[in-house]
Write a protein that holds these residues in place. Structure first.
Motif, PDB file in Angstrom:
ATOM      1  N   ARG A  15      45.240  49.693  43.132  1.00  0.00           N
ATOM      2  CA  ARG A  15      44.437  48.795  43.941  1.00  0.00           C
ATOM      3  C   ARG A  15      44.802  47.363  43.583  1.00  0.00           C
ATOM      4  NH1 ARG A  15      38.592  51.625  44.536  1.00  0.00           N
ATOM      5  NH2 ARG A  15      39.427  53.701  44.719  1.00  0.00           N
ATOM      6  N   ILE A  16      45.028  46.594  44.591  1.00  0.00           N
ATOM      7  CA  ILE A  16      45.345  45.190  44.355  1.00  0.00           C
ATOM      8  C   ILE A  16      44.065  44.392  44.561  1.00  0.00           C
ATOM      9  CG2 ILE A  16      46.692  43.220  45.123  1.00  0.00           C
ATOM     10  CD1 ILE A  16      48.828  45.203  46.012  1.00  0.00           C
ATOM     11  N   SER A  17      43.644  43.718  43.513  1.00  0.00           N
ATOM     12  CA  SER A  17      42.425  42.920  43.617  1.00  0.00           C
ATOM     13  C   SER A  17      42.792  41.493  44.021  1.00  0.00           C
ATOM     14  CB  SER A  17      41.644  42.962  42.313  1.00  0.00           C
ATOM     15  OG  SER A  17      42.425  42.432  41.281  1.00  0.00           O
ATOM     16  N   ASP A  18      41.827  40.650  44.018  1.00  0.00           N
ATOM     17  CA  ASP A  18      41.970  39.277  44.487  1.00  0.00           C
ATOM     18  C   ASP A  18      43.106  38.542  43.759  1.00  0.00           C
ATOM     19  OD1 ASP A  18      41.560  36.859  45.656  1.00  0.00           O
ATOM     20  OD2 ASP A  18      39.640  36.467  44.675  1.00  0.00           O
ATOM     21  N   LEU A  19      44.133  38.186  44.485  1.00  0.00           N
ATOM     22  CA  LEU A  19      45.263  37.464  43.907  1.00  0.00           C
ATOM     23  C   LEU A  19      45.220  35.981  44.250  1.00  0.00           C
ATOM     24  CD1 LEU A  19      48.149  39.962  44.673  1.00  0.00           C
ATOM     25  CD2 LEU A  19      46.986  39.605  42.509  1.00  0.00           C
ATOM     26  N   ARG A  20      44.199  35.560  45.004  1.00  0.00           N
ATOM     27  CA  ARG A  20      44.124  34.163  45.423  1.00  0.00           C
ATOM     28  C   ARG A  20      43.772  33.253  44.263  1.00  0.00           C
ATOM     29  NH1 ARG A  20      39.702  34.288  49.643  1.00  0.00           N
ATOM     30  NH2 ARG A  20      39.055  35.942  48.266  1.00  0.00           N
ATOM     31  N   GLU A  21      44.393  32.092  44.267  1.00  0.00           N
ATOM     32  CA  GLU A  21      44.063  31.064  43.291  1.00  0.00           C
ATOM     33  C   GLU A  21      43.149  30.053  43.955  1.00  0.00           C
ATOM     34  OE1 GLU A  21      47.572  29.401  41.539  1.00  0.00           O
ATOM     35  OE2 GLU A  21      48.017  31.246  40.445  1.00  0.00           O
ATOM     36  N   ASN A  22      42.299  29.419  43.167  1.00  0.00           N
ATOM     37  CA  ASN A  22      41.371  28.443  43.734  1.00  0.00           C
ATOM     38  C   ASN A  22      41.000  27.366  42.721  1.00  0.00           C
ATOM     39  OD1 ASN A  22      39.976  30.775  42.541  1.00  0.00           O
ATOM     40  ND2 ASN A  22      38.132  29.623  42.962  1.00  0.00           N
ATOM     41  N   ALA A  23      40.566  26.237  43.261  1.00  0.00           N
ATOM     42  CA  ALA A  23      40.079  25.137  42.427  1.00  0.00           C
ATOM     43  C   ALA A  23      38.755  25.552  41.785  1.00  0.00           C
ATOM     44  CB  ALA A  23      39.876  23.894  43.293  1.00  0.00           C
ATOM     45  N   PRO A  24      38.373  24.903  40.694  1.00  0.00           N
ATOM     46  CA  PRO A  24      37.095  25.242  40.051  1.00  0.00           C
ATOM     47  C   PRO A  24      35.911  25.014  40.988  1.00  0.00           C
ATOM     48  CG  PRO A  24      38.425  23.818  38.633  1.00  0.00           C
ATOM     49  CD  PRO A  24      39.099  23.860  39.976  1.00  0.00           C
ATOM     50  N   LYS A  25      34.927  25.892  40.862  1.00  0.00           N
ATOM     51  CA  LYS A  25      33.656  25.721  41.582  1.00  0.00           C
ATOM     52  C   LYS A  25      32.760  24.811  40.734  1.00  0.00           C
ATOM     53  CE  LYS A  25      34.462  29.063  44.680  1.00  0.00           C
ATOM     54  NZ  LYS A  25      35.823  28.846  45.092  1.00  0.00           N
ATOM     55  N   LEU A  26      31.633  24.371  41.311  1.00  0.00           N
ATOM     56  CA  LEU A  26      30.715  23.477  40.602  1.00  0.00           C
ATOM     57  C   LEU A  26      30.366  24.063  39.234  1.00  0.00           C
ATOM     58  CD1 LEU A  26      28.929  20.905  40.712  1.00  0.00           C
ATOM     59  CD2 LEU A  26      27.103  22.386  41.553  1.00  0.00           C
ATOM     60  N   PRO A  27      30.704  23.367  38.150  1.00  0.00           N
ATOM     61  CA  PRO A  27      30.407  23.891  36.810  1.00  0.00           C
ATOM     62  C   PRO A  27      28.910  23.838  36.501  1.00  0.00           C
ATOM     63  CG  PRO A  27      32.023  22.096  36.709  1.00  0.00           C
ATOM     64  CD  PRO A  27      31.443  22.112  38.091  1.00  0.00           C
ATOM     65  N   SER A  28      28.482  24.756  35.662  1.00  0.00           N
ATOM     66  CA  SER A  28      27.106  24.718  35.175  1.00  0.00           C
ATOM     67  C   SER A  28      27.136  24.419  33.680  1.00  0.00           C
ATOM     68  CB  SER A  28      26.393  26.041  35.434  1.00  0.00           C
ATOM     69  OG  SER A  28      27.017  27.081  34.721  1.00  0.00           O
ATOM     70  N   VAL A  29      26.104  23.702  33.225  1.00  0.00           N
ATOM     71  CA  VAL A  29      25.983  23.353  31.805  1.00  0.00           C
ATOM     72  C   VAL A  29      24.811  24.130  31.228  1.00  0.00           C
ATOM     73  CG1 VAL A  29      25.454  21.503  30.162  1.00  0.00           C
ATOM     74  CG2 VAL A  29      26.955  21.044  32.116  1.00  0.00           C
TER      75      VAL A  29
END
Length: 164
Positions: A15-29
């Motif tokens: 099974r091939i899972s998500d191979l997409r690359e993406n920018a960071p989402k809103l970080p949480s602290v």
């Protein structure tokens, strides 16, 4: 990423899972401990963001660079560490800042009741085992009352500019 599922009758299923690359989402602290932070305790700020490839993190206090890494550690936090912190997550696809987080540091043994009691003990010549009042409030903080005991054992409270 390729995943091999359980073998079934001698055959493997890929099974091939998500191979997409993406920018960071809103970080949480997040802050540990999550309870009230008291001067002298150890505190860790942690930044988290979903990103592919994984994000690198940078920490800021009131827009000044403080450090790098997913966590920012205070081995013994001080009143001077009080302030607004945020992190920035970055990878090759972009960068994004977290929301600002107010880090409030409470003074050790700093409450009007403790100060009043300690002052009372000093006036009455009780032994306070050498403890002293520790004031970590900023210089512009409101002045606390000074306390004295009249000869008739009446507690008199006055506001004063002198240090307690």
């Amino acid at each position: 990423r390729v995943q091999v599922s359980e073998r079934e009758r001698g055959r493997s299923t890929l099974r091939i899972s998500d191979l997409r690359e993406n920018a960071p989402k809103l970080p949480s602290v997040s802050v540990s401990p999550s309870a009230e932070i008291v001067e002298g305790s150890s505190v860790t700020l942690t930044c988290s963001s979903d990103a592919n490839p994984a994000a690198k993190y940078t920490w800021f206090k009131e827009n000044l660079l403080k450090g790098q890494g997913q966590s920012y550690y205070f081995p013994s936090i001080r009143s001077e560490d009080r302030g607004i912190y945020y992190c920035q997550a970055e990878n090759k696809h972009g960068q994004i800042k977290s929301l600002q987080h107010l880090l409030d540091v409470q003074c050790k043994s700093h409450s009007v009741l403790l100060i009043v009691l300690q002052k009372f003990f000093q006036i009455m010549n009780f032994n306070t085992n050498g403890s002293s009042i520790y004031n970590c409030c900023p210089p512009d903080a409101p002045k606390l009352p000074s306390v004295s005991v009249s000869p008739s054992a009446e507690i008199v409270e006055q506001f004063s500019d002198s240090d307690l």
